[in-house]
Design an enzyme around this catalytic site. Structure first.
Site, PDB file in Angstrom:
ATOM      1  N   HIS A 155      35.579  38.074  32.045  1.00 37.94           N
ATOM      2  CA  HIS A 155      35.719  39.430  32.595  1.00 37.94           C
ATOM      3  C   HIS A 155      36.729  39.432  33.756  1.00 37.94           C
ATOM      4  O   HIS A 155      37.595  40.293  33.840  1.00 37.94           O
ATOM      5  CB  HIS A 155      34.326  39.908  33.057  1.00 37.94           C
ATOM      6  CG  HIS A 155      34.288  41.224  33.762  1.00 37.94           C
ATOM      7  ND1 HIS A 155      33.539  42.290  33.302  1.00 37.94           N
ATOM      8  CD2 HIS A 155      34.876  41.659  34.899  1.00 37.94           C
ATOM      9  CE1 HIS A 155      33.706  43.318  34.121  1.00 37.94           C
ATOM     10  NE2 HIS A 155      34.498  42.956  35.117  1.00 37.94           N
ATOM     11  N   GLU A 156      36.615  38.425  34.641  1.00 42.47           N
ATOM     12  CA  GLU A 156      37.500  38.380  35.818  1.00 42.47           C
ATOM     13  C   GLU A 156      38.938  38.034  35.432  1.00 42.47           C
ATOM     14  O   GLU A 156      39.883  38.600  35.985  1.00 42.47           O
ATOM     15  CB  GLU A 156      36.969  37.387  36.853  1.00 42.47           C
ATOM     16  CG  GLU A 156      35.594  37.736  37.439  1.00 42.47           C
ATOM     17  CD  GLU A 156      35.502  39.163  37.961  1.00 42.47           C
ATOM     18  OE1 GLU A 156      36.500  39.688  38.487  1.00 42.47           O
ATOM     19  OE2 GLU A 156      34.427  39.778  37.815  1.00 42.47           O
ATOM     20  N   HIS A 178      40.752  41.000  34.388  1.00 39.23           N
ATOM     21  CA  HIS A 178      41.263  41.813  35.505  1.00 39.23           C
ATOM     22  C   HIS A 178      42.682  41.379  35.891  1.00 39.23           C
ATOM     23  O   HIS A 178      43.518  42.210  36.222  1.00 39.23           O
ATOM     24  CB  HIS A 178      40.376  41.678  36.737  1.00 39.23           C
ATOM     25  CG  HIS A 178      39.228  42.642  36.761  1.00 39.23           C
ATOM     26  ND1 HIS A 178      39.406  44.006  36.755  1.00 39.23           N
ATOM     27  CD2 HIS A 178      37.887  42.436  36.795  1.00 39.23           C
ATOM     28  CE1 HIS A 178      38.213  44.598  36.788  1.00 39.23           C
ATOM     29  NE2 HIS A 178      37.279  43.665  36.806  1.00 39.23           N
ATOM     30  N   GLN A 182      41.590  43.920  42.040  1.00 40.33           N
ATOM     31  CA  GLN A 182      40.593  44.956  42.334  1.00 40.33           C
ATOM     32  C   GLN A 182      40.610  45.389  43.793  1.00 40.33           C
ATOM     33  O   GLN A 182      40.118  46.448  44.138  1.00 40.33           O
ATOM     34  CB  GLN A 182      39.179  44.466  41.986  1.00 40.33           C
ATOM     35  CG  GLN A 182      38.922  44.339  40.503  1.00 40.33           C
ATOM     36  CD  GLN A 182      37.503  43.884  40.244  1.00 40.33           C
ATOM     37  OE1 GLN A 182      37.209  42.696  40.266  1.00 40.33           O
ATOM     38  NE2 GLN A 182      36.598  44.830  40.015  1.00 40.33           N
ATOM     39  N   GLY A 206      31.304  38.973  40.575  1.00 36.86           N
ATOM     40  CA  GLY A 206      32.698  38.557  40.492  1.00 36.86           C
ATOM     41  C   GLY A 206      33.608  39.629  41.054  1.00 36.86           C
ATOM     42  O   GLY A 206      33.270  40.813  41.033  1.00 36.86           O
ATOM     43  N   CYS A 237      31.080  46.647  36.389  1.00 39.25           N
ATOM     44  CA  CYS A 237      32.300  46.261  37.095  1.00 39.25           C
ATOM     45  C   CYS A 237      32.384  47.030  38.408  1.00 39.25           C
ATOM     46  O   CYS A 237      32.131  48.236  38.443  1.00 39.25           O
ATOM     47  CB  CYS A 237      33.506  46.592  36.221  1.00 39.25           C
ATOM     48  SG  CYS A 237      35.055  46.103  36.967  1.00 39.25           S
ATOM     49  N   LEU A 238      32.766  46.338  39.479  1.00 45.05           N
ATOM     50  CA  LEU A 238      32.868  47.002  40.780  1.00 45.05           C
ATOM     51  C   LEU A 238      33.957  48.068  40.764  1.00 45.05           C
ATOM     52  O   LEU A 238      33.957  48.963  41.597  1.00 45.05           O
ATOM     53  CB  LEU A 238      33.132  45.969  41.882  1.00 45.05           C
ATOM     54  CG  LEU A 238      31.998  44.945  42.090  1.00 45.05           C
ATOM     55  CD1 LEU A 238      32.381  43.954  43.174  1.00 45.05           C
ATOM     56  CD2 LEU A 238      30.684  45.615  42.425  1.00 45.05           C
TER      57      LEU A 238
HETATM   58 ZN   LIG Z   1      35.216  43.859  36.824  1.00 45.84          ZN
END
Ligand SMILES: [Zn+2]
Length: 153
Positions: A117-118, A121, A31, A26, A75-76
């Site tokens: 989670h997304e 963000h 991000q 995701g 997480c990225l």
């Molecule tokens: Zn993330």
């Protein structure tokens, strides 16, 4: 019903590419420095399986289950750090797709964790915000160190 601009389509394509290359399941617009309520995801991880890219614009949680589920999340935006996070096991989401159509779907398993989670963000929240203070401090300290090292390069 809205219409989706060419720029938004381009952004979604770029984000999907970035996510697959990472690899991740995701990626949310904030991000990549874009303040739009949009994210992309694909929780199909098996090799040789058909990809299921999803683009969710203005997603809203309309229902969550009382049952909880724990996944080890990463997480990225927080490279190489993973921790168990407990979230509702199922979540119903309403969003606009890339063709401007309103969709509503109930997610479970890894997909449910990923959508929550997304969406976090989009609200400026990270999975480490759910952790106990000590664990969160540990990860935050590692991230500060990593950023310093990267700045030196
Ligand atoms: Zn993330």
């Amino acid at each position: 019903m809205g219409s989706v601009s060419k720029e938004l389509r381009k952004l979604a394509d770029d984000m999907l590419q970035t996510m697959y290359e990472a690899p991740g399941i995701g990626l949310a617009a904030p991000q990549v420095g874009v303040l739009k309520r949009m994210f992309v995801m694909d929780c199909i991880k098996e090799e040789n399986a058909t990809p299921e890219p999803n683009i969710l614009i203005n997603p809203e949680v309309t229902w969550v289950s009382e049952d909880m589920n724990t996944y080890e999340e990463g997480c990225l935006s927080i490279p190489d750090q993973y921790a168990d996070v407990e979230r509702p096991a199922e979540a119903r989401i309403r969003w606009m797709d890339i063709d401007g159509k309103v969709q509503e779907e109930q997610f479970d398993g890894l997909w449910a964790t990923c959508v929550q989670h997304e969406i976090d963000h989009l609200d400026g929240k990270l999975f480490i915000d759910y952790l106990k203070p000590l664990k969160r401090q540990m990860i935050t300290r590692k991230m500060v160190k990593l950023k310093r090292e990267m700045a030196r390069e």
